[in-house]
Write a protein that holds these residues in place. Structure first.
Motif, PDB file in Angstrom:
ATOM      1  N   LEU A 132       0.826  -1.204   0.000  1.00  0.00           N
ATOM      2  CA  LEU A 132       0.000   0.000   0.000  1.00  0.00           C
ATOM      3  C   LEU A 132       0.858   1.249   0.000  1.00  0.00           C
ATOM      4  CD1 LEU A 132      -2.812  -0.957   2.545  1.00  0.00           C
ATOM      5  CD2 LEU A 132      -3.022  -0.720   0.066  1.00  0.00           C
ATOM      6  N   LEU A 133       1.922   1.213   0.790  1.00  0.00           N
ATOM      7  CA  LEU A 133       2.796   2.379   0.881  1.00  0.00           C
ATOM      8  C   LEU A 133       3.525   2.647  -0.427  1.00  0.00           C
ATOM      9  CD1 LEU A 133       4.279   1.889   4.458  1.00  0.00           C
ATOM     10  CD2 LEU A 133       2.555   3.544   3.734  1.00  0.00           C
ATOM     11  N   ARG A 134       3.653   1.609  -1.277  1.00  0.00           N
ATOM     12  CA  ARG A 134       4.342   1.789  -2.552  1.00  0.00           C
ATOM     13  C   ARG A 134       3.387   2.241  -3.662  1.00  0.00           C
ATOM     14  NH1 ARG A 134       7.439  -2.953  -1.126  1.00  0.00           N
ATOM     15  NH2 ARG A 134       6.005  -4.264  -2.322  1.00  0.00           N
ATOM     16  N   MET A 135       2.094   2.330  -3.366  1.00  0.00           N
ATOM     17  CA  MET A 135       1.134   2.719  -4.394  1.00  0.00           C
ATOM     18  C   MET A 135       1.421   4.124  -4.900  1.00  0.00           C
ATOM     19  SD  MET A 135      -2.428   1.227  -2.792  1.00  0.00           S
ATOM     20  CE  MET A 135      -3.432   1.683  -4.199  1.00  0.00           C
ATOM     21  N   LYS A 136       1.413   4.253  -6.222  1.00  0.00           N
ATOM     22  CA  LYS A 136       1.614   5.565  -6.820  1.00  0.00           C
ATOM     23  C   LYS A 136       0.291   6.314  -6.873  1.00  0.00           C
ATOM     24  CE  LYS A 136       5.420   5.093 -10.137  1.00  0.00           C
ATOM     25  NZ  LYS A 136       5.735   5.150 -11.590  1.00  0.00           N
ATOM     26  N   PRO A 137       0.354   7.640  -6.800  1.00  0.00           N
ATOM     27  CA  PRO A 137      -0.860   8.407  -7.067  1.00  0.00           C
ATOM     28  C   PRO A 137      -1.294   8.195  -8.517  1.00  0.00           C
ATOM     29  CG  PRO A 137       0.805   9.775  -5.994  1.00  0.00           C
ATOM     30  CD  PRO A 137       1.477   8.491  -6.382  1.00  0.00           C
ATOM     31  N   VAL A 138      -2.593   7.969  -8.717  1.00  0.00           N
ATOM     32  CA  VAL A 138      -3.177   7.879 -10.055  1.00  0.00           C
ATOM     33  C   VAL A 138      -3.891   9.206 -10.307  1.00  0.00           C
ATOM     34  CG1 VAL A 138      -4.889   6.723 -11.494  1.00  0.00           C
ATOM     35  CG2 VAL A 138      -3.440   5.385  -9.936  1.00  0.00           C
ATOM     36  N   VAL A 139      -3.488   9.896 -11.369  1.00  0.00           N
ATOM     37  CA  VAL A 139      -3.929  11.273 -11.575  1.00  0.00           C
ATOM     38  C   VAL A 139      -4.734  11.426 -12.869  1.00  0.00           C
ATOM     39  CG1 VAL A 139      -3.136  13.637 -12.014  1.00  0.00           C
ATOM     40  CG2 VAL A 139      -2.009  12.245 -10.266  1.00  0.00           C
ATOM     41  N   VAL A 140      -5.825  12.170 -12.779  1.00  0.00           N
ATOM     42  CA  VAL A 140      -6.561  12.627 -13.949  1.00  0.00           C
ATOM     43  C   VAL A 140      -6.473  14.151 -13.949  1.00  0.00           C
ATOM     44  CG1 VAL A 140      -8.817  12.835 -15.066  1.00  0.00           C
ATOM     45  CG2 VAL A 140      -8.148  10.670 -14.002  1.00  0.00           C
ATOM     46  N   PHE A 141      -5.864  14.717 -14.969  1.00  0.00           N
ATOM     47  CA  PHE A 141      -5.830  16.170 -15.104  1.00  0.00           C
ATOM     48  C   PHE A 141      -7.175  16.640 -15.660  1.00  0.00           C
ATOM     49  CE2 PHE A 141      -0.998  15.951 -15.805  1.00  0.00           C
ATOM     50  CZ  PHE A 141      -0.747  16.303 -14.483  1.00  0.00           C
ATOM     51  N   VAL A 142      -7.707  17.713 -15.113  1.00  0.00           N
ATOM     52  CA  VAL A 142      -8.990  18.267 -15.563  1.00  0.00           C
ATOM     53  C   VAL A 142      -8.740  19.672 -16.092  1.00  0.00           C
ATOM     54  CG1 VAL A 142     -11.375  18.777 -14.936  1.00  0.00           C
ATOM     55  CG2 VAL A 142     -10.155  16.923 -13.773  1.00  0.00           C
ATOM     56  N   LEU A 143      -8.964  19.849 -17.397  1.00  0.00           N
ATOM     57  CA  LEU A 143      -8.648  21.131 -18.026  1.00  0.00           C
ATOM     58  C   LEU A 143      -9.849  21.701 -18.779  1.00  0.00           C
ATOM     59  CD1 LEU A 143      -5.070  20.385 -19.452  1.00  0.00           C
ATOM     60  CD2 LEU A 143      -5.661  21.700 -17.397  1.00  0.00           C
ATOM     61  N   GLY A 144      -9.806  22.998 -18.982  1.00  0.00           N
ATOM     62  CA  GLY A 144     -10.864  23.729 -19.671  1.00  0.00           C
ATOM     63  C   GLY A 144     -10.761  25.183 -19.270  1.00  0.00           C
ATOM     64  N   GLY A 145     -11.450  26.044 -19.985  1.00  0.00           N
ATOM     65  CA  GLY A 145     -11.393  27.467 -19.690  1.00  0.00           C
ATOM     66  C   GLY A 145     -12.018  27.800 -18.349  1.00  0.00           C
ATOM     67  N   PRO A 146     -11.776  29.023 -17.841  1.00  0.00           N
ATOM     68  CA  PRO A 146     -12.426  29.447 -16.594  1.00  0.00           C
ATOM     69  C   PRO A 146     -13.938  29.454 -16.777  1.00  0.00           C
ATOM     70  CG  PRO A 146     -11.398  31.320 -17.727  1.00  0.00           C
ATOM     71  CD  PRO A 146     -10.942  30.084 -18.437  1.00  0.00           C
ATOM     72  N   GLY A 147     -14.647  28.758 -15.887  1.00  0.00           N
ATOM     73  CA  GLY A 147     -16.101  28.686 -16.011  1.00  0.00           C
ATOM     74  C   GLY A 147     -16.609  27.547 -16.866  1.00  0.00           C
ATOM     75  N   ALA A 148     -15.722  26.658 -17.300  1.00  0.00           N
ATOM     76  CA  ALA A 148     -16.133  25.543 -18.161  1.00  0.00           C
ATOM     77  C   ALA A 148     -16.853  24.439 -17.403  1.00  0.00           C
ATOM     78  CB  ALA A 148     -14.920  24.963 -18.890  1.00  0.00           C
ATOM     79  N   GLY A 149     -16.831  24.503 -16.069  1.00  0.00           N
ATOM     80  CA  GLY A 149     -17.547  23.512 -15.263  1.00  0.00           C
ATOM     81  C   GLY A 149     -16.662  22.489 -14.587  1.00  0.00           C
ATOM     82  N   LYS A 150     -15.359  22.747 -14.546  1.00  0.00           N
ATOM     83  CA  LYS A 150     -14.415  21.770 -13.986  1.00  0.00           C
ATOM     84  C   LYS A 150     -14.709  21.455 -12.520  1.00  0.00           C
ATOM     85  CE  LYS A 150     -10.800  24.320 -14.941  1.00  0.00           C
ATOM     86  NZ  LYS A 150     -11.502  25.461 -15.580  1.00  0.00           N
ATOM     87  N   GLY A 151     -14.847  22.495 -11.712  1.00  0.00           N
ATOM     88  CA  GLY A 151     -15.047  22.287 -10.282  1.00  0.00           C
ATOM     89  C   GLY A 151     -16.333  21.561  -9.964  1.00  0.00           C
ATOM     90  N   THR A 152     -17.411  21.956 -10.624  1.00  0.00           N
ATOM     91  CA  THR A 152     -18.716  21.328 -10.397  1.00  0.00           C
ATOM     92  C   THR A 152     -18.670  19.843 -10.726  1.00  0.00           C
ATOM     93  OG1 THR A 152     -19.891  23.387 -10.884  1.00  0.00           O
ATOM     94  CG2 THR A 152     -21.138  21.324 -11.089  1.00  0.00           C
ATOM     95  N   GLN A 153     -18.092  19.499 -11.869  1.00  0.00           N
ATOM     96  CA  GLN A 153     -18.046  18.095 -12.280  1.00  0.00           C
ATOM     97  C   GLN A 153     -17.062  17.292 -11.440  1.00  0.00           C
ATOM     98  OE1 GLN A 153     -20.272  16.734 -14.106  1.00  0.00           O
ATOM     99  NE2 GLN A 153     -21.228  18.701 -14.618  1.00  0.00           N
ATOM    100  N   CYS A 154     -15.993  17.924 -10.988  1.00  0.00           N
ATOM    101  CA  CYS A 154     -15.057  17.221 -10.100  1.00  0.00           C
ATOM    102  C   CYS A 154     -15.771  16.810  -8.809  1.00  0.00           C
ATOM    103  CB  CYS A 154     -13.849  18.110  -9.783  1.00  0.00           C
ATOM    104  SG  CYS A 154     -12.616  18.167 -11.105  1.00  0.00           S
ATOM    105  N   ASN A 155     -16.628  17.686  -8.289  1.00  0.00           N
ATOM    106  CA  ASN A 155     -17.402  17.337  -7.091  1.00  0.00           C
ATOM    107  C   ASN A 155     -18.285  16.123  -7.349  1.00  0.00           C
ATOM    108  OD1 ASN A 155     -16.320  19.460  -5.616  1.00  0.00           O
ATOM    109  ND2 ASN A 155     -17.971  20.874  -6.137  1.00  0.00           N
ATOM    110  N   ASN A 156     -18.901  16.066  -8.526  1.00  0.00           N
ATOM    111  CA  ASN A 156     -19.740  14.914  -8.877  1.00  0.00           C
ATOM    112  C   ASN A 156     -18.918  13.632  -8.985  1.00  0.00           C
ATOM    113  OD1 ASN A 156     -22.106  16.417  -8.998  1.00  0.00           O
ATOM    114  ND2 ASN A 156     -21.896  16.859 -11.183  1.00  0.00           N
ATOM    115  N   ILE A 157     -17.732  13.745  -9.586  1.00  0.00           N
ATOM    116  CA  ILE A 157     -16.855  12.577  -9.749  1.00  0.00           C
ATOM    117  C   ILE A 157     -16.399  12.058  -8.393  1.00  0.00           C
ATOM    118  CG2 ILE A 157     -14.640  11.778 -10.666  1.00  0.00           C
ATOM    119  CD1 ILE A 157     -15.040  13.952 -12.904  1.00  0.00           C
TER     120      ILE A 157
END
Length: 216
Positions: free
Chosen positions: A13-38
């Motif tokens: 478990l301690l050796r587990m790497k972070p698994v990352v999804v980058f979320v991109l788009g213009g300001p106001g594109a809905g990134k924060g709202t959808q991240c909360n849903n995810i």
């Protein structure tokens, strides 16, 4: 035997790497709202590069506070070393509390080639970037959403002058990053102009289709 197996499990478990999804788009594109849903449906931990920077700016006595504030006010991109430092610290703190919480949404990053180069230099062997979730939305709609949000958000950058600078920065610096990842087949595009619920239907299709992602 039991102790040995438990010790082995902890080490794994301690050796587990972070698994990352980058979320991109213009300001106001809905990134924060959808991240909360995810986060709610798929159990990811969400970090907004902008929120981490604003939080650091607000801390008393932080060495980066004034510098970050000036960059944000001007709609410019904060030096990469600062941003990655904050992101790495946030992920490390999360996994220190629970090593199984290794799946992260990072929105608003990387925003330019300097960000990407800095990430690859510092994090390439320390995290696994699965894909880029790209919310594609017109500048006009993004501007309208941010101005409406600015009535209640209290954010100093939700005003016309700052938004024009932020959108210019996004078009000039962030769009090329999305194009780079697209060439690697790592971009998952979402039509961001739809309603919140409609957008999340599309988001779920992407996460459910990703091998090893979403079915937690």
């Amino acid at each position: 035997m039991v102790i040995s197996c438990w010790g082995s499990r902890v080490r794994n478990l301690l050796r587990m790497k972070p698994v990352v999804v980058f979320v991109l788009g213009g300001p106001g594109a809905g990134k924060g709202t959808q991240c909360n849903n995810i986060v709610k449906k798929y159990g990811y931990t969400h970090f907004s590069a902008g929120d981490l920077l604003r939080a650091e700016r607000s801390k008393e006595g932080t060495q980066y506070g004034e510098l970050i504030g000036n960059y944000i006010k001007e709609g410019k991109i904060v030096p990469v070393e600062i941003t990655i430092n904050l992101l790495k610290r946030a992920m490390d703190d999360t996994m220190a509390e629970d090593p199984t919480r290794n799946k992260f949404l990072i929105d608003g990053f990387p925003r330019n080639t300097d960000n990407l180069e800095g990430w690859n230099k510092i994090m390439k062997n320390n995290a696994d970037v699965k894909f880029v979730l790209f919310f594609d939305c017109s500048n006009e709609i993004c501007m309208e959403r941010c101005l409406e949000r600015g009535k209640d958000s209290g954010r100093t950058d939700d005003n016309i002058a700052s938004l024009q600078k932020r959108i210019h920065t996004y078009m000039q610096s962030t769009k090329p990053i999305i194009e780079l990842y697209a060439k690697e087949g790592k971009v998952r595009r979402i039509e961001g102009a739809k309603s919140v619920d409609e957008v999340f239907v599309d988001v779920q299709k992407i996460f459910d289709a990703e091998n090893g992602i979403g079915n937690l």
